[in-house]
Design an enzyme around this catalytic site. Structure first.
Site, PDB file in Angstrom:
ATOM      1  N   ARG A  34       6.468   3.306 -10.769  1.00 33.27           N
ATOM      2  CA  ARG A  34       5.610   2.874 -11.869  1.00 33.27           C
ATOM      3  C   ARG A  34       5.787   3.762 -13.105  1.00 33.27           C
ATOM      4  O   ARG A  34       5.630   3.292 -14.229  1.00 33.27           O
ATOM      5  CB  ARG A  34       4.143   2.864 -11.420  1.00 33.27           C
ATOM      6  CG  ARG A  34       3.819   1.632 -10.605  1.00 33.27           C
ATOM      7  CD  ARG A  34       2.368   1.587 -10.217  1.00 33.27           C
ATOM      8  NE  ARG A  34       1.998   0.249  -9.802  1.00 33.27           N
ATOM      9  CZ  ARG A  34       0.799  -0.071  -9.322  1.00 33.27           C
ATOM     10  NH1 ARG A  34      -0.126   0.850  -9.180  1.00 33.27           N
ATOM     11  NH2 ARG A  34       0.534  -1.310  -8.983  1.00 33.27           N
ATOM     12  N   LYS A 199      -4.425 -11.292   5.180  1.00 34.31           N
ATOM     13  CA  LYS A 199      -5.591 -12.170   5.042  1.00 34.31           C
ATOM     14  C   LYS A 199      -5.326 -13.446   4.251  1.00 34.31           C
ATOM     15  O   LYS A 199      -4.743 -13.398   3.158  1.00 34.31           O
ATOM     16  CB  LYS A 199      -6.706 -11.410   4.335  1.00 34.31           C
ATOM     17  CG  LYS A 199      -7.276 -10.289   5.149  1.00 34.31           C
ATOM     18  CD  LYS A 199      -8.382  -9.663   4.345  1.00 34.31           C
ATOM     19  CE  LYS A 199      -9.064  -8.551   5.082  1.00 34.31           C
ATOM     20  NZ  LYS A 199      -9.922  -7.815   4.145  1.00 34.31           N
ATOM     21  N   GLY A 349       3.358  -3.957  -4.273  1.00 35.98           N
ATOM     22  CA  GLY A 349       2.686  -3.522  -3.058  1.00 35.98           C
ATOM     23  C   GLY A 349       3.620  -3.532  -1.861  1.00 35.98           C
ATOM     24  O   GLY A 349       4.729  -3.009  -1.934  1.00 35.98           O
ATOM     25  N   GLY A 372      -2.005  -6.703  -7.229  1.00 40.25           N
ATOM     26  CA  GLY A 372      -3.035  -7.670  -7.631  1.00 40.25           C
ATOM     27  C   GLY A 372      -2.666  -8.429  -8.897  1.00 40.25           C
ATOM     28  O   GLY A 372      -2.957  -9.622  -9.027  1.00 40.25           O
TER      29      GLY A 372
HETATM   30  C1  3PG Z   1      -2.864  -1.609  -8.419  1.00 42.61           C
HETATM   31  O1  3PG Z   1      -2.392  -0.663  -7.767  1.00 42.61           O
HETATM   32  O2  3PG Z   1      -2.862  -2.778  -7.996  1.00 42.61           O
HETATM   33  C2  3PG Z   1      -3.370  -1.323  -9.794  1.00 42.61           C
HETATM   34  O3  3PG Z   1      -3.087  -0.031 -10.186  1.00 42.61           O
HETATM   35  C3  3PG Z   1      -4.828  -1.668  -9.927  1.00 42.61           C
HETATM   36  O4  3PG Z   1      -5.614  -0.824  -9.160  1.00 42.61           O
HETATM   37  P1  3PG Z   1      -7.083  -1.293  -8.718  1.00 42.61           P
HETATM   38  O5  3PG Z   1      -6.893  -2.430  -7.734  1.00 42.61           O
HETATM   39  O6  3PG Z   1      -7.742  -0.076  -8.093  1.00 42.61           O
HETATM   40  O7  3PG Z   1      -7.799  -1.774  -9.940  1.00 42.61           O
END
Ligand code: 3PG
Length: 392
Positions: A34, A199, A349, A372
């Site tokens: 990142r 999930k 992720g 997310g």
């Molecule tokens: C992530 O890792 O998805 C982002 O940095 C957002 O983090 P958060 O879900 O804690 O807002």
């Protein structure tokens, strides 16, 4: 949107929101992707003689508690190494140290502020807190793709507080949004989506949206067992969401032959790599076993569908890829994507970690830095944090 490249930054203070929410082991960063992906925007400001103030969150600390484990200092140190120049670090976010270090910036200088989430105003989107950050700078830049689905103060209230000053998008946000929106909005067909993860509840909106756009939506990971239950299958000790079975039935009915479910399952009698293992047909998992990966027939079926695709979007592993031999399904999918000529977009992720674990990062079109945030795009959501930036 107006880009960081479009504004004259020389001698100006640029407040840039980045997503330096990186995994840490003590004060060691275990994956700095990142930070690396934010370098083009950072260098663009530094090389043109701008004075750069970087702000980010890290983790989910509770304001007011001992949060030393969530400090952004390691990220500032790593950035200094990557840039090959000194990067200042402020031990607070909008306090005296931040104000002093911002004031001391010279042209081409960089300061990283302490974790935004140490201040309760950040998650609350608080205008007074945002005003203090906004007062630091002449230009606002959003290059925090991983956080674009959030409406935290630094994402929305800060640019709102900078009325009359340029509010621009950074190169990473531009690139991520272009890849994902081109793939979804104007896909070369066949367009295949592969969705995994634990999930169903996390992916409901994604599945619904993609069923309307894709030619095939392939399901893997533990969420497949909730679908199996919905079909009347036996799932043994597998992870399931019983309260989502009705919803899974609706998705199966809506999906028709677009929705592809596993045909077999690799299961074990314990959550460990050296448990007793069994491959069974989907929906025939014995009582004392749990599903830990898709089976070999499913892996082949999914790999074949990927081979025929022109566009592939992948989000979520097929099984417990951190625990061999239950990495086989995820690996088969990753390899099929790597071998195909399709435009391939990997959600952040776990799938990004998996593709890295198999050493295939540079064999795919794009690996997103957003977890997310990339899911939100696959759901068809717009980002307020981007909408409020200046138009070209
Ligand atoms: C992530 O890792 O998805 C982002 O940095 C957002 O983090 P958060 O879900 O804690 O807002």
């Amino acid at each position: 949107k107006l880009s960081i490249a479009d504004v004259d930054v020389s001698g100006k203070k640029v407040l840039m929101r980045v997503d330096f929410n990186v995994p840490l082991d003590g004060d060691k960063i275990t994956d700095d992707r990142r930070i690396e992906m934010a370098l083009p925007s950072i260098k663009s400001v530094v090389d043109r003689g701008g004075q750069l103030i970087l702000m980010s969150h890290l983790g989910r600390p509770e304001p007011g508690e001992d949060n030393s484990a969530y400090s952004l200092k390691p990220a500032a140190v790593r950035l200094g190494e990557l840039l090959g120049k000194e990067v200042a670090f402020a031990s607070d976010t909008v306090g005296d140290d931040a104000a002093a270090k911002v004031a001391a910036l010279t042209d081409g200088g960089v300061v990283v502020l302490e974790n935004l989430r140490f201040e309760k105003g950040e998650k609350k989107g608080d205008a007074a807190f945002a005003g203090k950050l906004a007062a630091f700078a002449d230009i606002y830049c959003n290059d925090a793709f991983g956080t674009c689905h959030r409406t935290d103060a630094s994402m929305v209230a800060v640019p709102e507080a900078m009325d009359g000053k340029p509010k621009v998008v950074g190169f990473l946000v531009e690139k991520e949004i272009t890849y994902l929106s081109d793939a979804i909005g104007n896909p070369k067909r066949p367009f295949v989506a592969i969705l995994g993860g634990a999930k169903v509840s996390d992916k409901i909106m994604v599945i619904k949206n993609l069923l309307g756009i894709c030619d095939k939506v392939l399901i893997g990971g533990a969420m497949a067992y909730t679908f199996s239950l919905a079909q009347g299958g036996k799932v043994g000790k597998s992870l399931v969401e019983k309260d989502k079975v009705e919803l899974a039935k609706e998705l199966i009915a809506a999906g028709g032959d677009k929705l592809v479910l596993p045909v077999d399952t690799h299961c074990g009698d314990d959550f460990s790599g050296d448990c007793n293992k069994l491959v069974v047909k989907a929906g025939e998992i014995p009582d004392e076993y749990e599903g830990l990966d898709v089976g070999p027939e499913t892996a082949k079926l999914y790999a074949d569908l990927v081979k025929d695709a022109q566009t592939v979007v992948w989000n979520g592993p097929m099984g417990v890829f951190e625990m061999p031999p239950f990495d086989a399904g995820t690996k088969a999918v990753a390899e099929a994507i790597a071998e195909s000529d399709a435009i391939s977009i990997i959600g952040g992720g776990d799938s990004a970690a998996a593709i890295g674990q198999f050493g295939l990062d540079d064999k795919v079109t794009h690996v997103s830095t957003g977890g997310g945030a990339s899911l939100s795009m696959l759901e068809g959501q717009a980002f307020k944090a981007v909408d409020i930036l200046d138009d070209k």
